[in-house]
Scaffold this motif. Sequence first.
Motif, PDB file in Angstrom:
ATOM      1  N   MET A   1       0.843  -1.187   0.000  1.00  0.00           N
ATOM      2  CA  MET A   1       0.000   0.000   0.000  1.00  0.00           C
ATOM      3  C   MET A   1       0.885   1.247   0.000  1.00  0.00           C
ATOM      4  O   MET A   1       1.781   1.358   0.836  1.00  0.00           O
ATOM      5  N   ASN A   2       0.657   2.172  -0.942  1.00  0.00           N
ATOM      6  CA  ASN A   2       1.447   3.402  -0.920  1.00  0.00           C
ATOM      7  C   ASN A   2       0.718   4.501  -0.142  1.00  0.00           C
ATOM      8  O   ASN A   2      -0.461   4.372   0.208  1.00  0.00           O
ATOM      9  N   LEU A   3       1.432   5.572   0.112  1.00  0.00           N
ATOM     10  CA  LEU A   3       0.901   6.637   0.960  1.00  0.00           C
ATOM     11  C   LEU A   3      -0.374   7.245   0.377  1.00  0.00           C
ATOM     12  O   LEU A   3      -1.355   7.466   1.105  1.00  0.00           O
ATOM     13  N   LYS A   4      -0.350   7.531  -0.916  1.00  0.00           N
ATOM     14  CA  LYS A   4      -1.493   8.185  -1.545  1.00  0.00           C
ATOM     15  C   LYS A   4      -2.735   7.320  -1.471  1.00  0.00           C
ATOM     16  O   LYS A   4      -3.837   7.798  -1.138  1.00  0.00           O
ATOM     17  N   TYR A   5      -2.581   6.026  -1.775  1.00  0.00           N
ATOM     18  CA  TYR A   5      -3.717   5.117  -1.736  1.00  0.00           C
ATOM     19  C   TYR A   5      -4.262   4.997  -0.308  1.00  0.00           C
ATOM     20  O   TYR A   5      -5.483   5.004  -0.092  1.00  0.00           O
ATOM     21  N   ALA A   6      -3.347   4.912   0.655  1.00  0.00           N
ATOM     22  CA  ALA A   6      -3.773   4.803   2.054  1.00  0.00           C
ATOM     23  C   ALA A   6      -4.570   6.032   2.468  1.00  0.00           C
ATOM     24  O   ALA A   6      -5.643   5.924   3.086  1.00  0.00           O
ATOM     25  N   TYR A   7      -4.052   7.204   2.104  1.00  0.00           N
ATOM     26  CA  TYR A   7      -4.732   8.438   2.487  1.00  0.00           C
ATOM     27  C   TYR A   7      -6.109   8.541   1.840  1.00  0.00           C
ATOM     28  O   TYR A   7      -7.104   8.892   2.500  1.00  0.00           O
ATOM     29  N   GLN A   8      -6.190   8.218   0.580  1.00  0.00           N
ATOM     30  CA  GLN A   8      -7.463   8.311  -0.138  1.00  0.00           C
ATOM     31  C   GLN A   8      -8.496   7.328   0.409  1.00  0.00           C
ATOM     32  O   GLN A   8      -9.650   7.689   0.655  1.00  0.00           O
ATOM     33  N   THR A   9      -8.081   6.084   0.591  1.00  0.00           N
ATOM     34  CA  THR A   9      -9.040   5.082   1.085  1.00  0.00           C
ATOM     35  C   THR A   9      -9.412   5.355   2.540  1.00  0.00           C
ATOM     36  O   THR A   9     -10.559   5.138   2.930  1.00  0.00           O
ATOM     37  N   GLY A  10      -8.457   5.828   3.322  1.00  0.00           N
ATOM     38  CA  GLY A  10      -8.760   6.186   4.701  1.00  0.00           C
ATOM     39  C   GLY A  10      -9.778   7.309   4.770  1.00  0.00           C
ATOM     40  O   GLY A  10     -10.730   7.263   5.573  1.00  0.00           O
ATOM     41  N   THR A  11      -9.599   8.318   3.923  1.00  0.00           N
ATOM     42  CA  THR A  11     -10.547   9.431   3.875  1.00  0.00           C
ATOM     43  C   THR A  11     -11.937   8.951   3.493  1.00  0.00           C
ATOM     44  O   THR A  11     -12.946   9.345   4.104  1.00  0.00           O
ATOM     45  N   GLU A  12     -12.017   8.071   2.498  1.00  0.00           N
ATOM     46  CA  GLU A  12     -13.302   7.554   2.036  1.00  0.00           C
ATOM     47  C   GLU A  12     -14.012   6.768   3.136  1.00  0.00           C
ATOM     48  O   GLU A  12     -15.227   6.898   3.327  1.00  0.00           O
ATOM     49  N   ARG A  13     -13.259   5.963   3.860  1.00  0.00           N
ATOM     50  CA  ARG A  13     -13.866   5.170   4.936  1.00  0.00           C
ATOM     51  C   ARG A  13     -14.379   6.066   6.064  1.00  0.00           C
ATOM     52  O   ARG A  13     -15.460   5.831   6.616  1.00  0.00           O
ATOM     53  N   LEU A  14     -13.622   7.087   6.417  1.00  0.00           N
ATOM     54  CA  LEU A  14     -14.066   7.993   7.480  1.00  0.00           C
ATOM     55  C   LEU A  14     -15.269   8.809   7.033  1.00  0.00           C
ATOM     56  O   LEU A  14     -16.187   9.058   7.832  1.00  0.00           O
ATOM     57  N   ARG A  15     -15.285   9.209   5.770  1.00  0.00           N
ATOM     58  CA  ARG A  15     -16.441   9.952   5.259  1.00  0.00           C
ATOM     59  C   ARG A  15     -17.688   9.076   5.285  1.00  0.00           C
ATOM     60  O   ARG A  15     -18.777   9.534   5.665  1.00  0.00           O
ATOM     61  N   ALA A  16     -17.539   7.822   4.916  1.00  0.00           N
ATOM     62  CA  ALA A  16     -18.676   6.905   4.929  1.00  0.00           C
ATOM     63  C   ALA A  16     -19.198   6.683   6.340  1.00  0.00           C
ATOM     64  O   ALA A  16     -20.395   6.446   6.542  1.00  0.00           O
ATOM     65  N   ALA A  17     -18.295   6.778   7.317  1.00  0.00           N
ATOM     66  CA  ALA A  17     -18.688   6.609   8.719  1.00  0.00           C
ATOM     67  C   ALA A  17     -19.203   7.906   9.323  1.00  0.00           C
ATOM     68  O   ALA A  17     -19.502   7.959  10.518  1.00  0.00           O
ATOM     69  N   LYS A  18     -19.292   8.980   8.504  1.00  0.00           N
ATOM     70  CA  LYS A  18     -19.787  10.284   8.934  1.00  0.00           C
ATOM     71  C   LYS A  18     -18.918  10.914  10.025  1.00  0.00           C
ATOM     72  O   LYS A  18     -19.409  11.620  10.911  1.00  0.00           O
ATOM     73  N   VAL A  19     -17.625  10.649   9.931  1.00  0.00           N
ATOM     74  CA  VAL A  19     -16.680  11.286  10.838  1.00  0.00           C
ATOM     75  C   VAL A  19     -16.478  12.731  10.384  1.00  0.00           C
ATOM     76  O   VAL A  19     -16.235  12.980   9.201  1.00  0.00           O
ATOM     77  N   PRO A  20     -16.574  13.700  11.287  1.00  0.00           N
ATOM     78  CA  PRO A  20     -16.327  15.092  10.896  1.00  0.00           C
ATOM     79  C   PRO A  20     -14.895  15.262  10.372  1.00  0.00           C
ATOM     80  O   PRO A  20     -13.966  14.637  10.882  1.00  0.00           O
ATOM     81  N   GLU A  21     -14.718  16.076   9.366  1.00  0.00           N
ATOM     82  CA  GLU A  21     -13.400  16.373   8.785  1.00  0.00           C
ATOM     83  C   GLU A  21     -12.610  15.100   8.470  1.00  0.00           C
ATOM     84  O   GLU A  21     -11.508  14.885   8.980  1.00  0.00           O
ATOM     85  N   PRO A  22     -13.144  14.233   7.622  1.00  0.00           N
ATOM     86  CA  PRO A  22     -12.489  12.949   7.345  1.00  0.00           C
ATOM     87  C   PRO A  22     -11.109  13.101   6.716  1.00  0.00           C
ATOM     88  O   PRO A  22     -10.203  12.309   7.014  1.00  0.00           O
ATOM     89  N   GLU A  23     -10.929  14.092   5.824  1.00  0.00           N
ATOM     90  CA  GLU A  23      -9.618  14.286   5.195  1.00  0.00           C
ATOM     91  C   GLU A  23      -8.547  14.606   6.239  1.00  0.00           C
ATOM     92  O   GLU A  23      -7.431  14.080   6.177  1.00  0.00           O
ATOM     93  N   LEU A  24      -8.916  15.474   7.171  1.00  0.00           N
ATOM     94  CA  LEU A  24      -7.946  15.881   8.189  1.00  0.00           C
ATOM     95  C   LEU A  24      -7.581  14.723   9.106  1.00  0.00           C
ATOM     96  O   LEU A  24      -6.406  14.498   9.412  1.00  0.00           O
ATOM     97  N   ASP A  25      -8.580  13.976   9.543  1.00  0.00           N
ATOM     98  CA  ASP A  25      -8.301  12.859  10.445  1.00  0.00           C
ATOM     99  C   ASP A  25      -7.522  11.759   9.741  1.00  0.00           C
ATOM    100  O   ASP A  25      -6.625  11.136  10.338  1.00  0.00           O
TER     101      ASP A  25
END
Length: 288
Positions: A1-25
């Motif tokens: 897993m590279n950094l960019k893919y990890a960041y993108q998929t992590g952001t998507e998962r947090l957004r789906a979970a309705k976490v506030p500010e998913p990109e930042l977290d």
Amino acid sequence: MNLKYAYQTGTERLRAAKVPEPELDAWYILEHVTGIGRAAYYADPEREMTQDQADEYERCITLRSSRIPLQHITGVQEFMGLSFHVNGDVLIPRQDTETLVETALDILARGKSAHGTEDRDIRLLDMCTGSGCILLSVLYYAKCRAEGTGSDISAKALKIASENARRLGITAGFIESDLFEKIDGIFSMIMSNPPYIRSTEISSLQDEVRLYDPVEALDGKEDGLYFYRKIINESPNYLEDGGWLLFEIGYDQAEDVTELMEARGFEEISVKKDLAGLDRVVYGRYIK
């Protein structure tokens, strides 16, 4: 897993979970796991993570998706430019509370204790100290000789506060006490961010607060003013002549806390707003 893919998929998962500010977290978790800064990330976003890093990132994203606070995952929170260790035993330091620290530092800088600050140590008491962030920040930045004590009813919170003092290289005393029960001596300034949420409002708080902050650090009883009443009533017995009492308050509590302080004989009572323009601090002076 590279950094960019990890960041993108992590952001998507947090957004789906309705976490506030998913990109930042998602970024903070990536930074926590890999130790990489933004400049290094943008210089090589395709850099591969180690398997251990990828596994840990996955674990942390899963925890955050369940609304466990980011600070409980990373174990730290920045406050007043300092790094504080936190866990579920203490409230997470919030930017609003920096208004209380700034007010205390302003009073100390203006030398408004009764007898000046030049020839003696200023004695500070931080009641309901939690992580110690208020007391330790004031001691760190104070431009006068000061010694401080933090008190809390929770032994677990005091363990965290003591650890933060050691980490920051700040000398402070900590005492387990139910408000003034075990407090001795006279202080130049008493500061407190007491529990002030009305009991009926706790169930409506954000999941990160309602489920993971210690309820005893939130619950201000029926009207949210229980601890203000007790501290205001007893504090003159522990303040020097001209000493100061400073509170963090809820946005709608300035009038009530001001009236309580006036009734107990405090003078020079003022209200200070936070960066959002909401009433955040009430403070006054007790002249004997």
